[in-house]
Design a protein around this motif. Structure first.
Motif, short mmCIF file in Angstrom:
data_model
loop_
_atom_site.label_atom_id
_atom_site.label_comp_id
_atom_site.label_asym_id
_atom_site.label_seq_id
_atom_site.Cartn_x
_atom_site.Cartn_y
_atom_site.Cartn_z
N GLN A 95 4.45 -24.41 20.50
CA GLN A 95 3.11 -23.99 20.27
C GLN A 95 2.86 -22.49 20.35
OE1 GLN A 95 -1.04 -24.33 22.61
NE2 GLN A 95 0.52 -25.97 23.26
N VAL A 96 2.30 -22.04 19.08
CA VAL A 96 2.09 -20.65 19.06
C VAL A 96 0.19 -20.81 19.26
CG1 VAL A 96 1.73 -18.67 17.19
CG2 VAL A 96 3.53 -20.31 17.37
N ARG A 97 -0.12 -19.43 19.97
CA ARG A 97 -1.43 -19.26 20.22
C ARG A 97 -1.75 -17.91 19.62
NH1 ARG A 97 -6.37 -19.79 23.55
NH2 ARG A 97 -7.56 -18.14 22.54
N THR A 98 -2.72 -17.92 18.63
CA THR A 98 -3.09 -16.29 18.20
C THR A 98 -4.42 -16.16 19.08
OG1 THR A 98 -1.98 -16.93 15.91
CG2 THR A 98 -4.14 -15.26 16.21
N PHE A 99 -4.49 -14.97 19.51
CA PHE A 99 -5.83 -14.48 20.21
C PHE A 99 -6.30 -13.33 19.15
CE2 PHE A 99 -3.27 -15.79 23.69
CZ PHE A 99 -4.55 -16.47 24.50
N HIS A 100 -7.57 -13.73 18.50
CA HIS A 100 -8.43 -12.61 17.68
C HIS A 100 -9.09 -11.77 18.34
CE1 HIS A 100 -7.10 -14.96 14.10
NE2 HIS A 100 -7.12 -16.14 14.85
N GLY A 101 -8.93 -11.50 19.42
CA GLY A 101 -9.74 -10.48 20.45
C GLY A 101 -9.61 -11.03 21.89
N SER A 102 -10.43 -10.60 23.05
CA SER A 102 -10.28 -10.86 24.15
C SER A 102 -11.66 -11.32 24.64
CB SER A 102 -9.67 -9.87 24.96
OG SER A 102 -10.49 -8.75 25.22
#
Length: 335
Positions: A95-102
């Motif tokens: 599994q990959v998780r992309t964070f587009h900000g916090s």
């Protein structure tokens, strides 16, 4: 791939990023299915698996989406790539998780109490999602600062087939894309334009792509527009201005640069990273915003310098480049 909604049903930036990445991967020969609460539409090159959420529960959609994901069997897929709401996906790997900000930065910059409370709740859920994922990706170093579990930086992308330079408007024009209130601060730009820019440039126009109209002499409201109209506005504007207090990355900056339009921003983590502390666009304080807009409008040579630098910078964010980085990451995980 997972995201709660798609561009046909949301005005947020993350749905567009998930959508464009999925399309780019399909064009590279991969099979992609998007798990979402939105319906498929004509721009989707990938398959869409839609979860149905009752309109009466719309405010709980993100949490219901997380429950739907937790109940889904993903065993037929090589990789699960989530763009949020993966905090219950502890059985699905790799599994990959992309964070587009916090959420931490979102909470700090929130103007409304309700949004601040929501983002504060999301801080804990982001931490859970980061713990569950095998690899956590951040779109910027600023995002990584708030989420230390991020081990890889892959930036957002821009569609250079839609955003490219053409000819400019005959009169001085400033483009704004965002919300009138909140952290995007369209109302600040409208006030600055009418009080400081319009007196010096009587024929200047402020083009506003916003959720509700802005008022003032010379302000033209476009509301919600199609991708074709948006790209045309970027191309024809003399300047793009986004006086945001927080951007995890700032996709509008790279859309403007790819369109051959000079950028002016106020200090925020995304602008400082994407514009390289002012190398590729102006970053100015609030009290200097009007003066610097006027300076850029009056100095064609300076505008052209930023245009040329911006066009080179935008090449680093083409979807071919971004998709290749994710391809390499997927291959590493699968192996």
């Amino acid at each position: 791939m997972t995201h709660v909604d798609l561009p046909n049903e949301s005005r947020g930036g993350v749905p567009f990023q998930a959508h464009y990445l999925a399309n780019a991967l399909v064009k590279q020969g991969h099979e992609v299915t998007m798990f979402t609460c939105s319906s498929a539409y004509e721009d989707c090159c990938y398959r869409v698996h839609q979860y149905i959420v009752s309109p009466s529960l719309k405010k709980l959609k993100a949490f219901l989406f997380a429950l739907h994901l937790a109940r889904t069997d993903f065993s037929e897929f090589d990789v699960i790539h989530s763009h949020g709401d993966n905090y219950l996906l502890w059985r699905s790997h790799p599994q990959v998780r992309t964070f587009h900000g916090s959420a931490q930065d979102e909470a700090k910059s929130a103007v409304r109490l309700r949004r601040r409370i929501y983002q504060t709740i999301m801080i804990g859920l982001e931490q859970m999602g980061a713990w569950i994922a095998d690899v956590n990706v951040g779109v910027s170093k600023a995002t990584q600062t708030c989420i230390p579990a991020i081990s890889k930086i892959i930036p957002c992308g821009v569609d250079t087939k839609h955003f490219y330079p053409t000819f400019k408007s005959d009169q001085p024009t400033i483009l704004f894309v965002g919300t009138t209130g909140g952290r995007k601060r369209g109302d600040l730009l409208a006030k600055t334009f009418t009080e400081q820019v319009k007196p010096r440039f009587p024929n200047a126009e402020l083009w506003a792509v916003t959720e509700k109209p802005m008022t003032g002499d010379g302000i033209i409201n476009f509301g919600k527009v199609s991708l074709e109209t948006l790209s045309t506005l970027y191309q024809r504007a003399w300047l793009f201005c986004l006086p945001s207090t927080y951007e995890g990355f700032g996709v509008p900056y790279i859309e403007a640069m790819a369109s051959g339009t000079a950028v002016i921003a106020t200090p925020n983590p995304g602008a400082q990273e994407v514009l390289a502390e002012g190398e590729y666009g102006l970053i100015v304080e609030d009290n200097d915003l009007g003066q610097q807009i006027c300076h850029l409008l009056s100095d064609e040579d300076l505008r052209n310098q930023y245009v040329e630098k911006g066009l080179q910078r935008a090449k680093e964010f083409s979807w071919e480049q971004v998709a290749k980085q994710y391809e390499d990451l997927y291959a590493e995980l699968i192996s």
